[in-house]
Design a protein around this motif. Structure first.
Motif, mmCIF file in Angstrom:
data_model
loop_
_atom_site.group_PDB
_atom_site.id
_atom_site.type_symbol
_atom_site.label_atom_id
_atom_site.label_comp_id
_atom_site.label_asym_id
_atom_site.label_seq_id
_atom_site.Cartn_x
_atom_site.Cartn_y
_atom_site.Cartn_z
ATOM 1 N N CYS A 140 37.314 33.561 5.248
ATOM 2 C CA CYS A 140 36.478 32.481 4.734
ATOM 3 C C CYS A 140 35.226 32.508 5.592
ATOM 4 C CB CYS A 140 37.209 31.140 4.844
ATOM 5 S SG CYS A 140 36.136 29.698 4.623
ATOM 6 N N LEU A 177 42.760 25.255 7.585
ATOM 7 C CA LEU A 177 41.915 26.385 7.963
ATOM 8 C C LEU A 177 42.702 27.698 7.969
ATOM 9 C CD1 LEU A 177 39.900 24.715 10.876
ATOM 10 C CD2 LEU A 177 39.143 25.120 8.513
ATOM 11 N N GLY A 184 42.924 26.995 2.333
ATOM 12 C CA GLY A 184 42.872 25.699 2.991
ATOM 13 C C GLY A 184 44.266 25.220 3.341
ATOM 14 N N PRO A 217 30.953 28.782 -0.872
ATOM 15 C CA PRO A 217 32.082 27.968 -0.432
ATOM 16 C C PRO A 217 32.287 26.737 -1.306
ATOM 17 C CG PRO A 217 30.750 28.650 1.444
ATOM 18 C CD PRO A 217 29.979 29.038 0.219
ATOM 19 N N HIS A 235 34.382 29.667 8.045
ATOM 20 C CA HIS A 235 35.369 29.425 9.100
ATOM 21 C C HIS A 235 35.859 30.725 9.745
ATOM 22 C CE1 HIS A 235 35.808 25.763 6.442
ATOM 23 N NE2 HIS A 235 35.472 25.247 7.618
ATOM 24 N N TRP A 238 42.553 26.555 -4.144
ATOM 25 C CA TRP A 238 42.054 25.682 -3.092
ATOM 26 C C TRP A 238 42.932 24.422 -2.980
ATOM 27 C CZ3 TRP A 238 39.508 29.742 -4.284
ATOM 28 C CH2 TRP A 238 38.406 30.184 -3.537
ATOM 29 N N MET A 243 40.067 31.789 10.199
ATOM 30 C CA MET A 243 40.526 31.735 8.802
ATOM 31 C C MET A 243 40.365 33.116 8.183
ATOM 32 S SD MET A 243 39.714 28.873 5.894
ATOM 33 C CE MET A 243 40.597 28.887 4.332
ATOM 34 N N HIS A 266 35.496 26.302 1.427
ATOM 35 C CA HIS A 266 35.988 27.648 1.721
ATOM 36 C C HIS A 266 35.531 28.646 0.667
ATOM 37 C CE1 HIS A 266 38.606 25.698 4.608
ATOM 38 N NE2 HIS A 266 39.253 25.040 3.648
#
Length: 212
Positions: free
Chosen positions: A134, A68, A62, A110, A137, A87, A142, A94
């Motif tokens: 991820c 992202l 993140g 996530p 995303h 994170w 990502m 994510h």
């Protein structure tokens, strides 16, 4: 002015200049990083870290202005290294999941909680390059990559690789032809300076004040 003295002095200085320039060019030519697949190089942020020799390393999940990205996006480690994915709490929920490669990354569902961590200890079975992402995303870029061990395909990032593909990298690699030109100019200037120093007893910039 004694010819032998001039040759000996100028020759020694010139050799030092050439050796220094040559060493710089060799070092630049030896810079390399893993040959990442396009899915990794297309990942957001694009931050690379060579973490070989480190037993632990952290990857932000993140990262970036919009939350992202992974930081570092591309990571090179040794076997036995523990990678902690942490994170940031930005960019929504994510996870970390392998797309292709040897490392079996899977952080589960996530998560969006700041400070949440997922640890992965790299083993010899993970040797090579792994592309991960991820999953929520994936479409917005990502993606990240992990290279493990010394036996991975690499590409030169310095030396005489020519004009860089990324214009932002112009001037960062020290190309071999510039090193050669600098060495030649340095040798020429050394001969001129040594000539004046031995003939007039002073620098060429101060005039001919010494005895001839």
């Amino acid at each position: 002015m004694k010819r032998r003295e001039f040759v000996r002095t100028a020759g020694g200085a010139s050799a030092a200049v050439a050796a220094s320039a040559g060493a710089t060019g060799t070092a630049a030519a030896q810079e390399a990083e893993p040959d990442w697949p396009s899915g990794v190089t297309g990942g957001n942020l694009g931050e690379y870290q060579d973490a070989r020799g480190e037993s632990e390393v952290t990857v932000e999940v993140g990262a970036g202005s919009d939350g992202l990205a992974f930081a570092p996006t591309q990571l090179w480690v040794d076997t036995g290294t523990t990678i902690t994915f942490e994170w940031t709490g930005n960019g929504g929920d994510h996870n970390v999941v392998t797309v292709e490669g040897e490392a079996s990354l899977d952080s589960g569902d996530p998560v969006g909680e700041e400070g949440y961590t997922y640890e992965y200890e790299v083993t010899e079975e993970d040797a090579g390059i792994t592309h991960y992402h991820c999953s929520p995303h994936d479409a917005v870029g990502m993606h990240g990559g992990i290279a493990v061990g010394e036996d991975v395909p690499t590409v030169e990032t310095g030396g005489n690789t020519g004009w860089p593909e990324n214009i932002a990298h112009v001037g960062v690699p020290l190309h071999a032809h510039w090193v050669g030109i600098a060495a030649i100019l340095g040798i020429a200037l050394t001969f001129v300076f040594t000539f004046y120093l031995l003939k007039y007893g002073e620098s060429a910039h101060t005039g001919h004040g010494g005895a001839q």
